[in-house]
Design a protein around this motif. Structure first.
Motif, PDB file in Angstrom:
ATOM      1  N   PHE A  57       0.840  -1.200   0.000  1.00  0.00           N
ATOM      2  CA  PHE A  57       0.000   0.000   0.000  1.00  0.00           C
ATOM      3  C   PHE A  57       0.876   1.251   0.000  1.00  0.00           C
ATOM      4  N   LYS A  58       1.910   1.256   0.841  1.00  0.00           N
ATOM      5  CA  LYS A  58       2.813   2.412   0.902  1.00  0.00           C
ATOM      6  C   LYS A  58       3.511   2.628  -0.436  1.00  0.00           C
ATOM      7  N   GLU A  59       3.914   1.546  -1.061  1.00  0.00           N
ATOM      8  CA  GLU A  59       4.598   1.665  -2.360  1.00  0.00           C
ATOM      9  C   GLU A  59       3.643   2.176  -3.430  1.00  0.00           C
ATOM     10  N   LYS A  60       2.427   1.700  -3.396  1.00  0.00           N
ATOM     11  CA  LYS A  60       1.437   2.108  -4.391  1.00  0.00           C
ATOM     12  C   LYS A  60       1.197   3.611  -4.368  1.00  0.00           C
ATOM     13  N   TYR A  61       1.160   4.186  -3.155  1.00  0.00           N
ATOM     14  CA  TYR A  61       0.867   5.608  -3.014  1.00  0.00           C
ATOM     15  C   TYR A  61       2.098   6.456  -2.665  1.00  0.00           C
ATOM     16  N   SER A  62       3.288   5.858  -2.826  1.00  0.00           N
ATOM     17  CA  SER A  62       4.554   6.573  -2.581  1.00  0.00           C
ATOM     18  C   SER A  62       4.600   7.162  -1.174  1.00  0.00           C
ATOM     19  N   LEU A  63       4.266   6.337  -0.202  1.00  0.00           N
ATOM     20  CA  LEU A  63       4.228   6.788   1.186  1.00  0.00           C
ATOM     21  C   LEU A  63       5.441   6.330   1.998  1.00  0.00           C
ATOM     22  N   THR A  64       6.307   5.550   1.385  1.00  0.00           N
ATOM     23  CA  THR A  64       7.496   5.088   2.084  1.00  0.00           C
ATOM     24  C   THR A  64       8.351   6.297   2.466  1.00  0.00           C
ATOM     25  N   HIS A  65       8.791   6.325   3.709  1.00  0.00           N
ATOM     26  CA  HIS A  65       9.617   7.419   4.246  1.00  0.00           C
ATOM     27  C   HIS A  65       8.839   8.726   4.389  1.00  0.00           C
ATOM     28  N   ARG A  66       7.502   8.654   4.358  1.00  0.00           N
ATOM     29  CA  ARG A  66       6.687   9.839   4.614  1.00  0.00           C
ATOM     30  C   ARG A  66       6.036   9.711   5.982  1.00  0.00           C
ATOM     31  N   ASN A  67       5.672  10.846   6.571  1.00  0.00           N
ATOM     32  CA  ASN A  67       4.928  10.866   7.832  1.00  0.00           C
ATOM     33  C   ASN A  67       3.452  10.964   7.487  1.00  0.00           C
ATOM     34  N   VAL A  68       2.722   9.878   7.696  1.00  0.00           N
ATOM     35  CA  VAL A  68       1.358   9.758   7.166  1.00  0.00           C
ATOM     36  C   VAL A  68       0.299  10.118   8.210  1.00  0.00           C
ATOM     37  N   VAL A  69      -0.511  11.113   7.856  1.00  0.00           N
ATOM     38  CA  VAL A  69      -1.679  11.497   8.655  1.00  0.00           C
ATOM     39  C   VAL A  69      -2.907  11.049   7.884  1.00  0.00           C
ATOM     40  N   LEU A  70      -3.762  10.251   8.525  1.00  0.00           N
ATOM     41  CA  LEU A  70      -4.929   9.693   7.839  1.00  0.00           C
ATOM     42  C   LEU A  70      -6.198  10.443   8.232  1.00  0.00           C
ATOM     43  N   PHE A  71      -6.998  10.775   7.220  1.00  0.00           N
ATOM     44  CA  PHE A  71      -8.277  11.458   7.416  1.00  0.00           C
ATOM     45  C   PHE A  71      -9.277  10.788   6.497  1.00  0.00           C
ATOM     46  N   GLU A  78      -7.496  -3.073   1.540  1.00  0.00           N
ATOM     47  CA  GLU A  78      -6.897  -1.773   1.215  1.00  0.00           C
ATOM     48  C   GLU A  78      -7.206  -0.750   2.301  1.00  0.00           C
ATOM     49  N   LEU A  79      -8.408  -0.790   2.831  1.00  0.00           N
ATOM     50  CA  LEU A  79      -8.770   0.123   3.913  1.00  0.00           C
ATOM     51  C   LEU A  79      -7.946  -0.182   5.158  1.00  0.00           C
ATOM     52  N   LYS A  80      -7.817  -1.455   5.479  1.00  0.00           N
ATOM     53  CA  LYS A  80      -7.012  -1.853   6.639  1.00  0.00           C
ATOM     54  C   LYS A  80      -5.557  -1.432   6.448  1.00  0.00           C
ATOM     55  N   ALA A  81      -5.062  -1.614   5.233  1.00  0.00           N
ATOM     56  CA  ALA A  81      -3.676  -1.240   4.942  1.00  0.00           C
ATOM     57  C   ALA A  81      -3.465   0.256   5.107  1.00  0.00           C
ATOM     58  N   ALA A  82      -4.480   1.048   4.759  1.00  0.00           N
ATOM     59  CA  ALA A  82      -4.374   2.503   4.905  1.00  0.00           C
ATOM     60  C   ALA A  82      -4.177   2.883   6.365  1.00  0.00           C
ATOM     61  N   TYR A  83      -4.912   2.237   7.243  1.00  0.00           N
ATOM     62  CA  TYR A  83      -4.738   2.506   8.678  1.00  0.00           C
ATOM     63  C   TYR A  83      -3.343   2.083   9.137  1.00  0.00           C
ATOM     64  N   HIS A  84      -2.945   0.887   8.775  1.00  0.00           N
ATOM     65  CA  HIS A  84      -1.653   0.369   9.228  1.00  0.00           C
ATOM     66  C   HIS A  84      -0.483   1.152   8.642  1.00  0.00           C
ATOM     67  N   ALA A  85      -0.695   1.786   7.495  1.00  0.00           N
ATOM     68  CA  ALA A  85       0.364   2.576   6.875  1.00  0.00           C
ATOM     69  C   ALA A  85       0.476   3.973   7.477  1.00  0.00           C
ATOM     70  N   SER A  86      -0.499   4.351   8.283  1.00  0.00           N
ATOM     71  CA  SER A  86      -0.520   5.704   8.840  1.00  0.00           C
ATOM     72  C   SER A  86       0.287   5.784  10.132  1.00  0.00           C
ATOM     73  N   ASP A  87       0.648   7.016  10.488  1.00  0.00           N
ATOM     74  CA  ASP A  87       1.340   7.283  11.748  1.00  0.00           C
ATOM     75  C   ASP A  87       0.392   7.866  12.793  1.00  0.00           C
ATOM     76  N   VAL A  88      -0.620   8.569  12.320  1.00  0.00           N
ATOM     77  CA  VAL A  88      -1.633   9.134  13.214  1.00  0.00           C
ATOM     78  C   VAL A  88      -2.920   9.307  12.409  1.00  0.00           C
ATOM     79  N   VAL A  89      -4.049   9.133  13.097  1.00  0.00           N
ATOM     80  CA  VAL A  89      -5.360   9.259  12.459  1.00  0.00           C
ATOM     81  C   VAL A  89      -6.083  10.456  13.066  1.00  0.00           C
ATOM     82  N   CYS A  90      -6.657  11.302  12.208  1.00  0.00           N
ATOM     83  CA  CYS A  90      -7.350  12.505  12.676  1.00  0.00           C
ATOM     84  C   CYS A  90      -8.857  12.374  12.504  1.00  0.00           C
TER      85      CYS A  90
END
Length: 245
Positions: free
Chosen positions: A51-65, A130-142
């Motif tokens: 999931f991180k690779e698909k959306y280029s989130l590797t090495h990013r600080n991910v905030v999920l909304f 994919e939804l579960k992966a989005a949560y697990h790929a995040s660092d914090v959820v708002c």
């Protein structure tokens, strides 16, 4: 009038909603929070990496909304928070999950005006792994709703994935998120404080891990779906009480 005449008991998903009902002359309002099957939110590390690779989130600080994209969910406040947080956390990215609509265009326009469009990512509607992966790929959820949010299931989903939550003080999310224990409770209109709390979690991985672990235990002990279903049957739909709601 329908409630007053025909309904014996009302089930509210939180005490805030219960209070609103009581203030409107509704009686016999029970509180039963929404529940979650924590184990259903487990996912393999491999799927999270993909999931991180698909959306280029590797090495990013991910905030999920996520959720319904509308003004009431605090989207504008979140974009303004992002504009401040990027000064402390340059690699921050706000991942928005939900179907694009005219309001999402409003958010993009605001982000462009504030110079942070590159820090904004829309995934579109997600479900299943994919939804579960989005949560697990995040660092914090708002969860920054600015209206009386009845509950905010996204908080529980984040906690089930061991993620810290920064939640609104308006409505139900403040009943789910324990301030300073499983995340932070903030006034979403106070963008400075909102930004500081999100940045604090992103800049302190040990704090994020502690909050995530505490949230997971809270979800399992207080919001377990089986436990709440049993309470619904035994306490609210009990043979000795009314069965109409």
């Amino acid at each position: 009038r329908y409630y007053l005449r025909y309904v014996d008991r009302i089930i509210s998903v939180g005490t805030t909603l219960q209070s609103a009902a009581l203030q409107n002359r509704l009686k016999h309002v029970d509180v039963l929070h929404n529940g979650i099957s924590v184990d259903d939110w487990n996912i393999s590390t491999e799927k999270t990496i993909l999931f991180k690779e698909k959306y280029s989130l590797t090495h990013r600080n991910v905030v999920l909304f996520g959720g319904r994209l509308s003004a009431g969910k605090g989207g504008e406040q979140t974009i303004r928070m992002l504009a401040q947080a990027v000064e402390k956390v340059p690699e921050i990215v706000l991942v928005i999950i939900g179907s694009r609509n005219p309001y999402s265009d409003t958010l993009v326009t605001l982000a462009r005006k504030l110079g942070i469009e590159r820090n904004l990512l829309f995934t579109g509607w997600l479900s299943g792994d994919e939804l579960k992966a989005a949560y697990h790929a995040s660092d914090v959820v708002c969860v920054p709703s600015i209206y009386l949010e009845p509950f905010g299931l996204i908080s529980l989903e984040a906690m089930a994935c061991k993620k810290p939550v920064v939640a609104t003080c308006v409505g139900g999310p403040a009943e789910v998120v324990q301030d300073g224990v499983t995340g932070y409770v903030v006034n979403p209109f106070d963008v400075n404080s909102f930004s500081e709390k999100v940045s604090d979690i992103l800049l302190n991985p040990s704090t994020a891990e502690k909050f995530g672990r505490a949230g997971y235990e809270k979800a399992r002990s207080e919001f377990d779906l089986s436990m709440l279903t049993e309470r619904l049957i035994l306490e609210i739909y009990s043979p000795n009480g009314s069965k109409h709601a």
